[in-house]
Design an enzyme around this catalytic site. Structure first.
Site, PDB file in Angstrom:
ATOM      1  N   HIS A  16      33.113  30.625  39.958  1.00 30.59           N
ATOM      2  CA  HIS A  16      33.207  29.589  40.984  1.00 30.59           C
ATOM      3  C   HIS A  16      33.825  30.178  42.238  1.00 30.59           C
ATOM      4  O   HIS A  16      34.267  31.320  42.264  1.00 30.59           O
ATOM      5  CB  HIS A  16      33.983  28.365  40.493  1.00 30.59           C
ATOM      6  CG  HIS A  16      35.453  28.580  40.294  1.00 30.59           C
ATOM      7  ND1 HIS A  16      36.374  27.561  40.340  1.00 30.59           N
ATOM      8  CD2 HIS A  16      36.193  29.698  40.051  1.00 30.59           C
ATOM      9  CE1 HIS A  16      37.583  28.025  40.129  1.00 30.59           C
ATOM     10  NE2 HIS A  16      37.500  29.312  39.953  1.00 30.59           N
ATOM     11  N   CYS A  25      41.044  32.739  45.738  1.00 29.16           N
ATOM     12  CA  CYS A  25      40.031  31.945  45.030  1.00 29.16           C
ATOM     13  C   CYS A  25      38.937  31.407  45.950  1.00 29.16           C
ATOM     14  O   CYS A  25      38.005  30.752  45.488  1.00 29.16           O
ATOM     15  CB  CYS A  25      40.677  30.811  44.243  1.00 29.16           C
ATOM     16  SG  CYS A  25      41.657  31.426  42.858  1.00 29.16           S
ATOM     17  N   HIS A  29      34.462  34.285  41.951  1.00 34.34           N
ATOM     18  CA  HIS A  29      35.133  34.975  40.847  1.00 34.34           C
ATOM     19  C   HIS A  29      34.916  34.163  39.589  1.00 34.34           C
ATOM     20  O   HIS A  29      34.317  33.084  39.637  1.00 34.34           O
ATOM     21  CB  HIS A  29      36.638  35.128  41.142  1.00 34.34           C
ATOM     22  CG  HIS A  29      37.348  33.831  41.230  1.00 34.34           C
ATOM     23  ND1 HIS A  29      37.206  32.964  42.319  1.00 34.34           N
ATOM     24  CD2 HIS A  29      38.183  33.196  40.376  1.00 34.34           C
ATOM     25  CE1 HIS A  29      37.941  31.889  42.123  1.00 34.34           C
ATOM     26  NE2 HIS A  29      38.539  31.998  40.942  1.00 34.34           N
ATOM     27  N   HIS A  31      36.206  33.004  35.303  1.00 33.57           N
ATOM     28  CA  HIS A  31      37.269  32.790  34.329  1.00 33.57           C
ATOM     29  C   HIS A  31      36.681  32.703  32.928  1.00 33.57           C
ATOM     30  O   HIS A  31      35.544  32.276  32.753  1.00 33.57           O
ATOM     31  CB  HIS A  31      38.018  31.487  34.621  1.00 33.57           C
ATOM     32  CG  HIS A  31      38.706  31.460  35.935  1.00 33.57           C
ATOM     33  ND1 HIS A  31      39.889  32.119  36.168  1.00 33.57           N
ATOM     34  CD2 HIS A  31      38.368  30.854  37.099  1.00 33.57           C
ATOM     35  CE1 HIS A  31      40.262  31.911  37.426  1.00 33.57           C
ATOM     36  NE2 HIS A  31      39.346  31.151  38.014  1.00 33.57           N
ATOM     37  N   HIS A  75      28.346  30.976  31.626  1.00 31.78           N
ATOM     38  CA  HIS A  75      27.657  31.977  32.432  1.00 31.78           C
ATOM     39  C   HIS A  75      26.918  31.359  33.620  1.00 31.78           C
ATOM     40  O   HIS A  75      25.857  31.821  34.018  1.00 31.78           O
ATOM     41  CB  HIS A  75      26.739  32.847  31.563  1.00 31.78           C
ATOM     42  CG  HIS A  75      27.521  33.827  30.753  1.00 31.78           C
ATOM     43  ND1 HIS A  75      28.113  33.468  29.567  1.00 31.78           N
ATOM     44  CD2 HIS A  75      27.842  35.114  30.962  1.00 31.78           C
ATOM     45  CE1 HIS A  75      28.748  34.503  29.072  1.00 31.78           C
ATOM     46  NE2 HIS A  75      28.616  35.519  29.910  1.00 31.78           N
ATOM     47  N   GLU A 136      42.276  27.801  32.470  1.00 27.78           N
ATOM     48  CA  GLU A 136      41.560  28.672  33.404  1.00 27.78           C
ATOM     49  C   GLU A 136      41.957  30.122  33.143  1.00 27.78           C
ATOM     50  O   GLU A 136      41.149  31.031  33.257  1.00 27.78           O
ATOM     51  CB  GLU A 136      41.907  28.264  34.838  1.00 27.78           C
ATOM     52  CG  GLU A 136      41.153  29.032  35.881  1.00 27.78           C
ATOM     53  CD  GLU A 136      41.407  28.501  37.277  1.00 27.78           C
ATOM     54  OE1 GLU A 136      40.863  27.440  37.610  1.00 27.78           O
ATOM     55  OE2 GLU A 136      42.157  29.155  38.024  1.00 27.78           O
TER      56      GLU A 136
END
EC number: 4.1.2.50
Length: 152
Positions: A16, A25, A29, A31, A75, A136
């Protein structure tokens, strides 16, 4: 009969970006999310029911969460559809990437609200979504509790 809480854990990888954010952020990137789904209800007392003694079959809960959350978000890259990231999303889609455009800033806080809204209507009538915990990272998570969010 007592109310019993059941929790099932799920994991998925999602990318995201937080448009307009003032830190790292803002960049795309990902998680390794961990989602704990907790439901509450009374075990089935009808001895002729194949689910006798269960609040909900863990397999049934798994099916709901996989179909509504994991299979869609795993994904994938999630962007707020009302930001300039929508143009990037279009480019990624044209190159075969799994991209989700959502109506919110894709923070853990907003994702857990979205997940609750997707899971609740799929549960059997005798089973209530009690809480969600979305990790997260290993040390950072957002929680949603039904008691904090009464139906209006």
């Amino acid at each position: 009969m007592s109310n019993i809480r059941l929790t099932k854990m799920f994991g998925f990888e999602t990318g995201h970006a937080l448009y307009g954010y003032d830190g790292k952020c803002k960049n795309v990137h990902g998680h390794s999310y961990k989602l704990a789904v907790t439901v509450i209800g009374k075990p089935i007392t009808d001895r002729s029911n194949v689910k006798y003694g269960m609040v909900i079959d863990f397999g049934d809960l798994k099916k709901i969460v996989r179909e509504e959350i994991v299979d869609k978000f795993d994904h994938a890259t999630v962007f707020n559809k009302n930001t300039p990231h929508a143009e990037l999303a279009g480019d990624l889609k044209r190159h075969g990437h799994n991209v989700l455009l959502v109506d919110y800033q894709p923070t853990s806080e907003n994702m857990v609200i979205d997940f609750a809204a997707k899971i609740k209507p799929r549960l059997p009538e005798n089973v209530v979504l009690h809480s969600l915990k979305l990790h997260e990272t290993e040390t950072s998570y957002a929680e949603w509790y039904a008691e904090d969010n009464p139906v209006s």
